[in-house]
Design an enzyme around this catalytic site. Structure first.
Site, PDB file in Angstrom:
ATOM      1  N   SER A   1       0.823  -1.218   0.000  1.00 29.57           N
ATOM      2  CA  SER A   1       0.000   0.000   0.000  1.00 29.57           C
ATOM      3  C   SER A   1       0.851   1.260   0.000  1.00 29.57           C
ATOM      4  O   SER A   1       1.739   1.410   0.840  1.00 29.57           O
ATOM      5  CB  SER A   1      -0.875   0.048   1.251  1.00 29.57           C
ATOM      6  OG  SER A   1      -1.681  -1.085   1.313  1.00 29.57           O
TER       7      SER A   1
ATOM      8  N   HIS B   1      -4.481  -0.598  -6.523  1.00 34.59           N
ATOM      9  CA  HIS B   1      -3.474  -1.575  -6.927  1.00 34.59           C
ATOM     10  C   HIS B   1      -3.568  -1.722  -8.436  1.00 34.59           C
ATOM     11  O   HIS B   1      -4.557  -2.218  -8.963  1.00 34.59           O
ATOM     12  CB  HIS B   1      -3.702  -2.925  -6.244  1.00 34.59           C
ATOM     13  CG  HIS B   1      -3.421  -2.905  -4.773  1.00 34.59           C
ATOM     14  ND1 HIS B   1      -2.233  -3.328  -4.241  1.00 34.59           N
ATOM     15  CD2 HIS B   1      -4.169  -2.473  -3.735  1.00 34.59           C
ATOM     16  CE1 HIS B   1      -2.264  -3.168  -2.935  1.00 34.59           C
ATOM     17  NE2 HIS B   1      -3.436  -2.654  -2.599  1.00 34.59           N
TER      18      HIS B   1
ATOM     19  N   MET C   1      -2.228  -8.148   6.611  1.00 33.41           N
ATOM     20  CA  MET C   1      -3.027  -9.130   5.861  1.00 33.41           C
ATOM     21  C   MET C   1      -2.306  -9.663   4.626  1.00 33.41           C
ATOM     22  O   MET C   1      -2.953 -10.071   3.667  1.00 33.41           O
ATOM     23  CB  MET C   1      -4.346  -8.490   5.429  1.00 33.41           C
ATOM     24  CG  MET C   1      -5.153  -7.889   6.567  1.00 33.41           C
ATOM     25  SD  MET C   1      -6.613  -7.017   5.947  1.00 33.41           S
ATOM     26  CE  MET C   1      -7.153  -6.157   7.428  1.00 33.41           C
ATOM     27  N   SER C   2      -0.991  -9.646   4.658  1.00 37.29           N
ATOM     28  CA  SER C   2      -0.268 -10.084   3.448  1.00 37.29           C
ATOM     29  C   SER C   2       1.084 -10.681   3.812  1.00 37.29           C
ATOM     30  O   SER C   2       1.289 -11.124   4.942  1.00 37.29           O
ATOM     31  CB  SER C   2      -0.071  -8.881   2.512  1.00 37.29           C
ATOM     32  OG  SER C   2       0.805  -7.947   3.095  1.00 37.29           O
TER      33      SER C   2
ATOM     34  N   HIS D   1      -4.257 -10.558  -2.579  1.00 33.33           N
ATOM     35  CA  HIS D   1      -4.487 -10.857  -1.167  1.00 33.33           C
ATOM     36  C   HIS D   1      -5.427 -12.050  -1.045  1.00 33.33           C
ATOM     37  O   HIS D   1      -6.352 -12.207  -1.835  1.00 33.33           O
ATOM     38  CB  HIS D   1      -5.134  -9.663  -0.456  1.00 33.33           C
ATOM     39  CG  HIS D   1      -4.291  -8.432  -0.433  1.00 33.33           C
ATOM     40  ND1 HIS D   1      -4.370  -7.457  -1.400  1.00 33.33           N
ATOM     41  CD2 HIS D   1      -3.351  -8.020   0.452  1.00 33.33           C
ATOM     42  CE1 HIS D   1      -3.507  -6.491  -1.115  1.00 33.33           C
ATOM     43  NE2 HIS D   1      -2.876  -6.804   0.000  1.00 33.33           N
TER      44      HIS D   1
ATOM     45  N   HIS E   1      -9.524   2.303   6.447  1.00 35.58           N
ATOM     46  CA  HIS E   1      -8.586   2.133   5.339  1.00 35.58           C
ATOM     47  C   HIS E   1      -7.987   3.485   4.944  1.00 35.58           C
ATOM     48  O   HIS E   1      -6.828   3.561   4.513  1.00 35.58           O
ATOM     49  CB  HIS E   1      -9.317   1.482   4.156  1.00 35.58           C
ATOM     50  CG  HIS E   1      -8.431   1.230   2.978  1.00 35.58           C
ATOM     51  ND1 HIS E   1      -7.320   0.399   3.051  1.00 35.58           N
ATOM     52  CD2 HIS E   1      -8.468   1.699   1.702  1.00 35.58           C
ATOM     53  CE1 HIS E   1      -6.724   0.376   1.865  1.00 35.58           C
ATOM     54  NE2 HIS E   1      -7.397   1.144   1.034  1.00 35.58           N
TER      55      HIS E   1
ATOM     56  N   TYR F   1      -7.675 -12.321   1.143  1.00 37.00           N
ATOM     57  CA  TYR F   1      -9.031 -11.836   1.453  1.00 37.00           C
ATOM     58  C   TYR F   1      -9.823 -11.423   0.211  1.00 37.00           C
ATOM     59  O   TYR F   1     -11.030 -11.233   0.277  1.00 37.00           O
ATOM     60  CB  TYR F   1      -9.007 -10.680   2.472  1.00 37.00           C
ATOM     61  CG  TYR F   1      -8.310  -9.414   2.033  1.00 37.00           C
ATOM     62  CD1 TYR F   1      -8.862  -8.560   1.077  1.00 37.00           C
ATOM     63  CD2 TYR F   1      -7.096  -9.049   2.591  1.00 37.00           C
ATOM     64  CE1 TYR F   1      -8.228  -7.408   0.670  1.00 37.00           C
ATOM     65  CE2 TYR F   1      -6.440  -7.893   2.196  1.00 37.00           C
ATOM     66  CZ  TYR F   1      -7.013  -7.082   1.237  1.00 37.00           C
ATOM     67  OH  TYR F   1      -6.368  -5.945   0.842  1.00 37.00           O
ATOM     68  N   GLU F   2      -9.132 -11.285  -0.891  1.00 33.21           N
ATOM     69  CA  GLU F   2      -9.848 -10.960  -2.133  1.00 33.21           C
ATOM     70  C   GLU F   2     -10.516 -12.197  -2.731  1.00 33.21           C
ATOM     71  O   GLU F   2     -11.247 -12.084  -3.713  1.00 33.21           O
ATOM     72  CB  GLU F   2      -8.886 -10.363  -3.159  1.00 33.21           C
ATOM     73  CG  GLU F   2      -8.347  -8.997  -2.772  1.00 33.21           C
ATOM     74  CD  GLU F   2      -7.333  -8.486  -3.769  1.00 33.21           C
ATOM     75  OE1 GLU F   2      -7.742  -7.822  -4.728  1.00 33.21           O
ATOM     76  OE2 GLU F   2      -6.138  -8.768  -3.600  1.00 33.21           O
TER      77      GLU F   2
ATOM     78  N   ALA G   1       1.727  -2.633   4.537  1.00 34.79           N
ATOM     79  CA  ALA G   1       1.241  -1.725   5.572  1.00 34.79           C
ATOM     80  C   ALA G   1       0.791  -2.607   6.730  1.00 34.79           C
ATOM     81  O   ALA G   1       0.244  -3.690   6.504  1.00 34.79           O
ATOM     82  CB  ALA G   1       0.053  -0.922   5.040  1.00 34.79           C
TER      83      ALA G   1
ATOM     84  N   ASN H   1      -0.803   2.591  11.393  1.00 32.78           N
ATOM     85  CA  ASN H   1      -1.797   2.905  12.443  1.00 32.78           C
ATOM     86  C   ASN H   1      -1.457   2.077  13.671  1.00 32.78           C
ATOM     87  O   ASN H   1      -0.754   1.074  13.565  1.00 32.78           O
ATOM     88  CB  ASN H   1      -3.206   2.534  11.944  1.00 32.78           C
ATOM     89  CG  ASN H   1      -3.277   1.072  11.534  1.00 32.78           C
ATOM     90  OD1 ASN H   1      -2.859   0.708  10.429  1.00 32.78           O
ATOM     91  ND2 ASN H   1      -3.773   0.218  12.420  1.00 32.78           N
TER      92      ASN H   1
HETATM   93  N1  HPA Z   1      -4.494  -4.629  10.866  1.00 35.34           N
HETATM   94  C1  HPA Z   1      -4.373  -5.426   9.797  1.00 35.34           C
HETATM   95  N2  HPA Z   1      -3.872  -5.026   8.649  1.00 35.34           N
HETATM   96  C2  HPA Z   1      -3.464  -3.755   8.552  1.00 35.34           C
HETATM   97  C3  HPA Z   1      -3.549  -2.870   9.624  1.00 35.34           C
HETATM   98  C4  HPA Z   1      -4.102  -3.327  10.847  1.00 35.34           C
HETATM   99  O1  HPA Z   1      -4.209  -2.599  11.849  1.00 35.34           O
HETATM  100  N3  HPA Z   1      -3.047  -1.682   9.193  1.00 35.34           N
HETATM  101  C5  HPA Z   1      -2.662  -1.856   7.906  1.00 35.34           C
HETATM  102  N4  HPA Z   1      -2.906  -3.115   7.516  1.00 35.34           N
END
Ligand code: HPA
Length: 265
Positions: free
Chosen positions: A23, A55, A204-205, A77, A240, A79-80, A107, A228
Site C-alpha cells: 500500500s 493496486h 493481511m499479506s 491478497h 482504510h 481476502y480478495e 502496511a 496505524n
Molecule cells: N491490521 C491489519 N492489517 C493492517 C492494519 C491493521 O491494523 N493496518 C494496515 N494493515
C-alpha cells in the site's frame, strides 16, 4: 502447475531482484526505477487479476542502481478470494525468471507500544495466523517438502539495512509480523492475544509470499510501514483511509529504505 509462458521482452530481461510493492508504495516503480517495460497481469495467461482499488496490477521491470529488478505493482491478497496458489504465483514466476532476492513490503498495524504511525519495521520473523499454508498441495518438484523457516528474513540483509538506517539517522524498528486473513481489522482482544504471542505488528499479506519464496530458496527481506496503532491500542476506530494516508505521507522515506536495501542485495 502448468509452466508459465512469458511474453518477451520480459523473458529475456533476467531480473535478479523481485519487489512486492505494498500500500502506498506503488509509485516506487515509476519514480525510482529506470523502467524497461511493463506487463499487466491480465496479459499473462493463467494469472489472477488484482481487484483492490489503488493496486494497478502489473509487473514493472527495469534497473535501479544497475540492478535488474521486477516489481509487482499490486499484489494478490487472500481476502480478495484468491487461492493460496494464486496469491503466490507471482513468486513462482519471479523465481522462474531467475530472481534470487525478494523484497516484500506492506502496511501494518502497530502492536508494539513503542511504534507510532509512520514508523518502519524490518521483519525479524513472522507468525502465520492465516489458518492455512501456501505449500499445501504444492504442485511441482522444486525445493524440499518440509522447508526450514528458522530464518525467513535474511539476517545479513537485515544487518546491512540496520547499519544503513543508523548511518542516516533513520529510526528503523525490527519486529515480528503476524498475518491474519482480513479483511476485517482485528478486535482489541485479538490484538492483546497477538501481543502475548510475540507479534509486534499485524497485517493481511506478506507471509504467503515469504513462505513460497523460502521454499524456492530465495533470499527474503520484509519491511512494514506501520500505518496505524492496532485496534484497542488506538482509541479511534480503524479505517482504510487512515492506513492509506499514513502510507502516502511517508512513502518517500519508505522508497529510500527500499532503495538502500536493493543496493545491499
Ligand atoms: N491490521 C491489519 N492489517 C493492517 C492494519 C491493521 O491494523 N493496518 C494496515 N494493515
Amino acid at each position: 502447475m502448468k509452466p508459465l509462458t512469458l511474453p518477451e521482452p520480459l523473458a529475456s530481461f533476467k531480473p535478479e531482484i523481485g519487489l512486492i510493492l505494498g500500500s502506498g508504495l506503488g509509485f516506487f516503480a515509476d519514480d525510482r526505477i529506470e523502467v524497461v517495460g511493463r506487463l499487466p497481469y491480465g496479459e499473462i495467461e493463467g494469472f489472477p487479476v488484482s481487484t483492490v482499488e489503488g493496486h494497478a496490477g502489473q509487473f514493472v521491470y527495469g534497473t535501479i542502481g544497475g540492478k535488474r529488478v521486477i516489481c509487482m505493482q499490486g499484489r494478490f491478497h487472500f481476502y480478495e478470494g484468491y487461492s493460496m496458489p494464486e496469491v503466490t504465483l507471482p513468486i513462482r514466476l519471479m523465481h522462474s525468471l531467475g530472481v534470487h532476492t525478494l523484497f516484500v513490503t506492506n502496511a501494518a498495524g502497530g502492536i508494539h507500544r513503542d511504534y507510532v504511525p509512520g514508523d518502519f519495521m524490518l521483519l525479524s520473523d513472522h507468525i502465520n495466523a492465516l489458518g492455512t499454508n501456501p505449500l499445501i498441495a504444492w504442485q511441482g518438484d522444486e525445493g524440499v517438502r518440509f522447508p526450514d523457516m528458522s530464518e525467513v528474513y535474511d539476517g545479513t540483509l537485515r544487518a546491512g539495512l540496520r547499519d544503513w538506517a543508523q548511518s542516516q539517522g533513520v529510526d528503523l524498528k525490527e519486529g515480528v509480523y503476524l498475518a491474519t486473513t482480513g479483511p476485517s481489522y482485528e478486535t482489541p482482544a485479538e490484538v492483546r492475544a497477538f501481543a502475548t504471542l510475540g507479534a509486534d505488528a499485524v497485517g493481511m499479506s506478506t507471509v504467503p509470499e515469504a513462505i513460497v519464496a523460502r521454499k524456492l530458496g530465495l533470499r527474503v527481506l520484509g519491511i512494514s510501514c506501520i500505518t496505524n496503532a492496532a485496534a484497542g491500542i488506538s482509541k479511534v476506530p480503524l479505517t482504510h483511509e487512515e492506513v492509506s494516508e499514513t502510507a502516502d505521507r511517508v512513502r518517500q522515506q519508505f522508497a529510500d529504505l527500499l532503495t538502500a536495501g536493493i543496493a545491499l542485495a
